[in-house]
Each structure stands twice: as structure tokens, then as C-alpha cells.
Design an enzyme around this catalytic site. Structure first.
Site, PDB file in Angstrom:
ATOM      1  N   ASN A 254       0.835  -1.193   0.000  1.00  0.00           N
ATOM      2  CA  ASN A 254       0.000   0.000   0.000  1.00  0.00           C
ATOM      3  C   ASN A 254       0.883   1.260   0.000  1.00  0.00           C
ATOM      4  O   ASN A 254       1.586   1.547   0.963  1.00  0.00           O
ATOM      5  CB  ASN A 254      -0.880  -0.079   1.258  1.00  0.00           C
ATOM      6  CG  ASN A 254      -1.804   1.095   1.398  1.00  0.00           C
ATOM      7  OD1 ASN A 254      -1.456   2.216   1.086  1.00  0.00           O
ATOM      8  ND2 ASN A 254      -2.998   0.811   1.903  1.00  0.00           N
TER       9      ASN A 254
ATOM     10  N   GLY B 176       0.082   4.345   0.136  1.00  0.00           N
ATOM     11  CA  GLY B 176      -0.336   5.343   1.117  1.00  0.00           C
ATOM     12  C   GLY B 176       0.330   5.083   2.461  1.00  0.00           C
ATOM     13  O   GLY B 176       0.816   6.006   3.121  1.00  0.00           O
ATOM     14  N   LYS B 177       0.364   3.800   2.872  1.00  0.00           N
ATOM     15  CA  LYS B 177       0.998   3.464   4.151  1.00  0.00           C
ATOM     16  C   LYS B 177       2.492   3.767   4.104  1.00  0.00           C
ATOM     17  O   LYS B 177       3.078   4.219   5.080  1.00  0.00           O
ATOM     18  CB  LYS B 177       0.793   1.980   4.456  1.00  0.00           C
ATOM     19  CG  LYS B 177      -0.618   1.637   4.904  1.00  0.00           C
ATOM     20  CD  LYS B 177      -0.674   0.186   5.345  1.00  0.00           C
ATOM     21  CE  LYS B 177      -2.062  -0.262   5.694  1.00  0.00           C
ATOM     22  NZ  LYS B 177      -2.120  -1.711   5.985  1.00  0.00           N
TER      23      LYS B 177
ATOM     24  N   ASP C 182      -0.994  -4.551  10.932  1.00  0.00           N
ATOM     25  CA  ASP C 182      -2.320  -5.115  10.700  1.00  0.00           C
ATOM     26  C   ASP C 182      -3.298  -4.210  11.431  1.00  0.00           C
ATOM     27  O   ASP C 182      -3.005  -3.741  12.531  1.00  0.00           O
ATOM     28  CB  ASP C 182      -2.421  -6.546  11.223  1.00  0.00           C
ATOM     29  CG  ASP C 182      -3.656  -7.235  10.650  1.00  0.00           C
ATOM     30  OD1 ASP C 182      -3.969  -7.020   9.466  1.00  0.00           O
ATOM     31  OD2 ASP C 182      -4.328  -7.975  11.387  1.00  0.00           O
TER      32      ASP C 182
ATOM     33  N   PHE D  55     -10.499   6.164   3.665  1.00  0.00           N
ATOM     34  CA  PHE D  55     -10.819   4.929   2.941  1.00  0.00           C
ATOM     35  C   PHE D  55     -11.608   4.022   3.886  1.00  0.00           C
ATOM     36  O   PHE D  55     -11.854   4.363   5.047  1.00  0.00           O
ATOM     37  CB  PHE D  55      -9.536   4.225   2.461  1.00  0.00           C
ATOM     38  CG  PHE D  55      -8.674   3.692   3.576  1.00  0.00           C
ATOM     39  CD1 PHE D  55      -7.873   4.537   4.322  1.00  0.00           C
ATOM     40  CD2 PHE D  55      -8.700   2.335   3.918  1.00  0.00           C
ATOM     41  CE1 PHE D  55      -7.102   4.054   5.385  1.00  0.00           C
ATOM     42  CE2 PHE D  55      -7.927   1.843   4.968  1.00  0.00           C
ATOM     43  CZ  PHE D  55      -7.130   2.704   5.695  1.00  0.00           C
TER      44      PHE D  55
ATOM     45  N   TYR E  84     -13.656   2.137   6.350  1.00  0.00           N
ATOM     46  CA  TYR E  84     -14.758   2.449   7.260  1.00  0.00           C
ATOM     47  C   TYR E  84     -14.757   3.913   7.739  1.00  0.00           C
ATOM     48  O   TYR E  84     -15.575   4.275   8.593  1.00  0.00           O
ATOM     49  CB  TYR E  84     -14.710   1.501   8.471  1.00  0.00           C
ATOM     50  CG  TYR E  84     -14.849   0.035   8.086  1.00  0.00           C
ATOM     51  CD1 TYR E  84     -16.105  -0.495   7.772  1.00  0.00           C
ATOM     52  CD2 TYR E  84     -13.737  -0.800   8.006  1.00  0.00           C
ATOM     53  CE1 TYR E  84     -16.242  -1.830   7.405  1.00  0.00           C
ATOM     54  CE2 TYR E  84     -13.864  -2.132   7.639  1.00  0.00           C
ATOM     55  CZ  TYR E  84     -15.111  -2.644   7.335  1.00  0.00           C
ATOM     56  OH  TYR E  84     -15.236  -3.958   6.966  1.00  0.00           O
ATOM     57  N   ASP E  85     -13.868   4.737   7.210  1.00  0.00           N
ATOM     58  CA  ASP E  85     -13.800   6.138   7.666  1.00  0.00           C
ATOM     59  C   ASP E  85     -15.139   6.876   7.580  1.00  0.00           C
ATOM     60  O   ASP E  85     -15.461   7.654   8.486  1.00  0.00           O
ATOM     61  CB  ASP E  85     -12.726   6.911   6.874  1.00  0.00           C
ATOM     62  CG  ASP E  85     -11.318   6.617   7.374  1.00  0.00           C
ATOM     63  OD1 ASP E  85     -11.160   6.371   8.578  1.00  0.00           O
ATOM     64  OD2 ASP E  85     -10.384   6.630   6.555  1.00  0.00           O
TER      65      ASP E  85
ATOM     66  N   HIS F 240      -4.974   5.587  14.821  1.00  0.00           N
ATOM     67  CA  HIS F 240      -4.366   4.358  15.321  1.00  0.00           C
ATOM     68  C   HIS F 240      -3.024   4.102  14.626  1.00  0.00           C
ATOM     69  O   HIS F 240      -2.037   3.809  15.276  1.00  0.00           O
ATOM     70  CB  HIS F 240      -5.342   3.200  15.082  1.00  0.00           C
ATOM     71  CG  HIS F 240      -5.918   3.154  13.690  1.00  0.00           C
ATOM     72  ND1 HIS F 240      -6.430   4.267  13.060  1.00  0.00           N
ATOM     73  CD2 HIS F 240      -6.022   2.143  12.777  1.00  0.00           C
ATOM     74  CE1 HIS F 240      -6.853   3.944  11.855  1.00  0.00           C
ATOM     75  NE2 HIS F 240      -6.612   2.656  11.653  1.00  0.00           N
ATOM     76  N   ARG F 241      -2.979   4.295  13.304  1.00  0.00           N
ATOM     77  CA  ARG F 241      -1.740   3.984  12.575  1.00  0.00           C
ATOM     78  C   ARG F 241      -0.652   5.015  12.885  1.00  0.00           C
ATOM     79  O   ARG F 241       0.498   4.656  13.111  1.00  0.00           O
ATOM     80  CB  ARG F 241      -2.017   3.919  11.064  1.00  0.00           C
ATOM     81  CG  ARG F 241      -0.871   3.296  10.279  1.00  0.00           C
ATOM     82  CD  ARG F 241      -1.258   2.952   8.847  1.00  0.00           C
ATOM     83  NE  ARG F 241      -2.347   2.012   8.802  1.00  0.00           N
ATOM     84  CZ  ARG F 241      -3.623   2.339   8.550  1.00  0.00           C
ATOM     85  NH1 ARG F 241      -3.940   3.581   8.272  1.00  0.00           N
ATOM     86  NH2 ARG F 241      -4.554   1.418   8.550  1.00  0.00           N
TER      87      ARG F 241
END
Ligand code: IMP
Length: 199
Positions: free
Chosen positions: A10, A12-13, A70, A153, A155-156, A181-182
Site C-alpha cells: 500500500n 499510502g501506508k 495489521d 478509505f 470504514y472512515d 491508530h496507525r
């Protein structure tokens, strides 16, 4: 400069982790940069297990310090669902419009106080000497009554943040990273990397 693999596809990450780690003398490389194309089965029962599975497999293949994450959404009224199955909820190819609508429908008539939920992120580090570490962080909120916002993205659009008076999909990326959280888990992992690598 020491290379650290972040086991994700990903982009974005990757951008997020590079931004947070930019003042460390380490180079964060992707799975693609490391020449790894394998699909890794995430069959763990917890976020920790899944993150560790990914980090360890890649570290063993490459011999390099590897980070993996995760994450997912836990809804208290649904006994923690979708949890580690967040990406696969209602089927992996099902759109988030449908996944989100399904969660709102399952919470129909549920009062505010019982709509509590959280995003969870676990980041694992697998060190070349065989040791490993995990960090966990959450962003607490509530499931809304409708979808709102067009940023983010997953569930936002249904994740309401009472403290901020808005939905997660109404935050821009920089604002979200400060409280997400991230973002929080990445900063906790940064502290571990500073201690462990002397960076
Ligand atoms: P993974 O950690 O990339 O496997 O993501 C797990 C799933 O959790 C994502 O596909 C989303 O459904 C959900 N998720 C994790 N973090 C977020 C977030 O920040 N916003 C919305 N959904 C998220």
C-alpha cells in the site's frame, strides 16, 4: 544507511511511515523495492499474530529488519466484529459502500452510548537476530447513523469522532495521522527503532 523493510504493498501506508520516520538515518523500503512478490496468508486470530506473521516471513527471506502492520475496526455492539476480518467483511471484493451500510443496519435503533467502536493498528518488528516486538494503538469513536465525508478509505465514512465532532472521512490526511491508530502506532514503533538501532 540501514535499510528497513515495511511489508506492505500500500503506497499510502509507505508515504505515511516515511513521513513519520524521516528524521531517522534509515531508509524505509517496500516489498517491491526488496524484490518480494509473494502473497502472505494472514491467518492469525489477532492483529498481533497477523502483523508478526508478515514481519517474520519477510525478515527470514531477506535478513533485514522488517516492519509489518495489521489493522481493523472493532465495534463493541457487534462483539468486536469485523476486527481482524475488516478487509474480508461481507466478502473481500464487496465495496465499502455495502460493508458500511451493513454495519449501520446492524446497529439500527442502538443508542449513542452503545455505538462505541475503535480502529486498532498493530505494528510488528522482526529483527534479524530473531527477536520481535509489537506495538498497538487505537483511535476511539462511535459508529454514526449515516456515511459522511469523502477523505480516507474503508470504514472512515461511518466512524464518528465525538471529541472532534466529525467523521474520520472528514479529516484531511495530516489531521488524521496526528490522532489515528496507525499514526500513533508508527510513533511508538519509531521510539523502539531509535532504542534498538541507535538511530
Ligand atoms: P490492513 O491492515 O491493510 O489489512 O487493513 C485492514 C482493514 O481495516 C482495511 O481494509 C479497512 O477495512 C480497515 N481499516 C484499517 N484502518 C482503517 C482506517 O484508518 N480507516 C478505515 N478503515 C480502516
Amino acid at each position: 544507511m540501514q535499510q528497513i523493510i515495511f511489508a506492505t504493498k500500500n503506497e499510502g501506508k509507505l508515504r505515511e511511515i516515511r513521513m513519520i520516520m524521516e528524521d531517522l538515518p534509515v531508509e524505509i523500503i517496500s516489498l517491491k523495492d526488496a524484490g518480494i512478490t509473494d502473497e502472505i496468508t494472514e491467518d492469525g486470530k489477532t492483529f498481533e499474530e497477523n502483523a508478526l506473521i508478515k514481519a517474520r516471513i519477510i525478515m527470514e527471506k531477506t535478513g533485514k529488519l522488517t516492519l509489518a502492520d495489521d489493522s481493523g475496526l472493532e465495534v463493541d455492539f457487534l462483539n468486536g466484529e469485523p476486527g481482524v476480518y475488516s478487509a474480508r467483511y461481507c466478502g473481500v471484493n464487496t465495496s465499502y459502500k455495502i460493508k458500511n451500510r451493513n454495519i449501520i443496519e446492524r446497529l439500527i435503533d442502538v443508542p449513542d452510548g452503545e455505538r462505541t467502536a475503535r480502529f486498532v493498528c498493530v505494528i510488528a518488528a522482526a529483527f534479524p537476530d530473531g527477536r520481535s516486538k509489537t506495538v498497538r494503538a487505537t483511535m476511539e469513536g462511535r459508529i454514526g447513523y449515516e456515511e459522511k465525508g469523502s477523505n480516507g478509505f474503508g470504514y472512515d465514512p461511518i466512524f464518528y469522532l465525538p471529541e472532534y465532532g466529525c467523521y474520520s472521512a472528514e479529516l484531511d490526511l495530516e489531521e488524521k495521522n496526528k490522532i489515528s491508530h496507525r499514526g500513533k502506532a508508527l510513533r511508538l514503533m519509531k521510539d523502539i527503532l531509535i532504542r534498538e538501532t541507535g538511530a
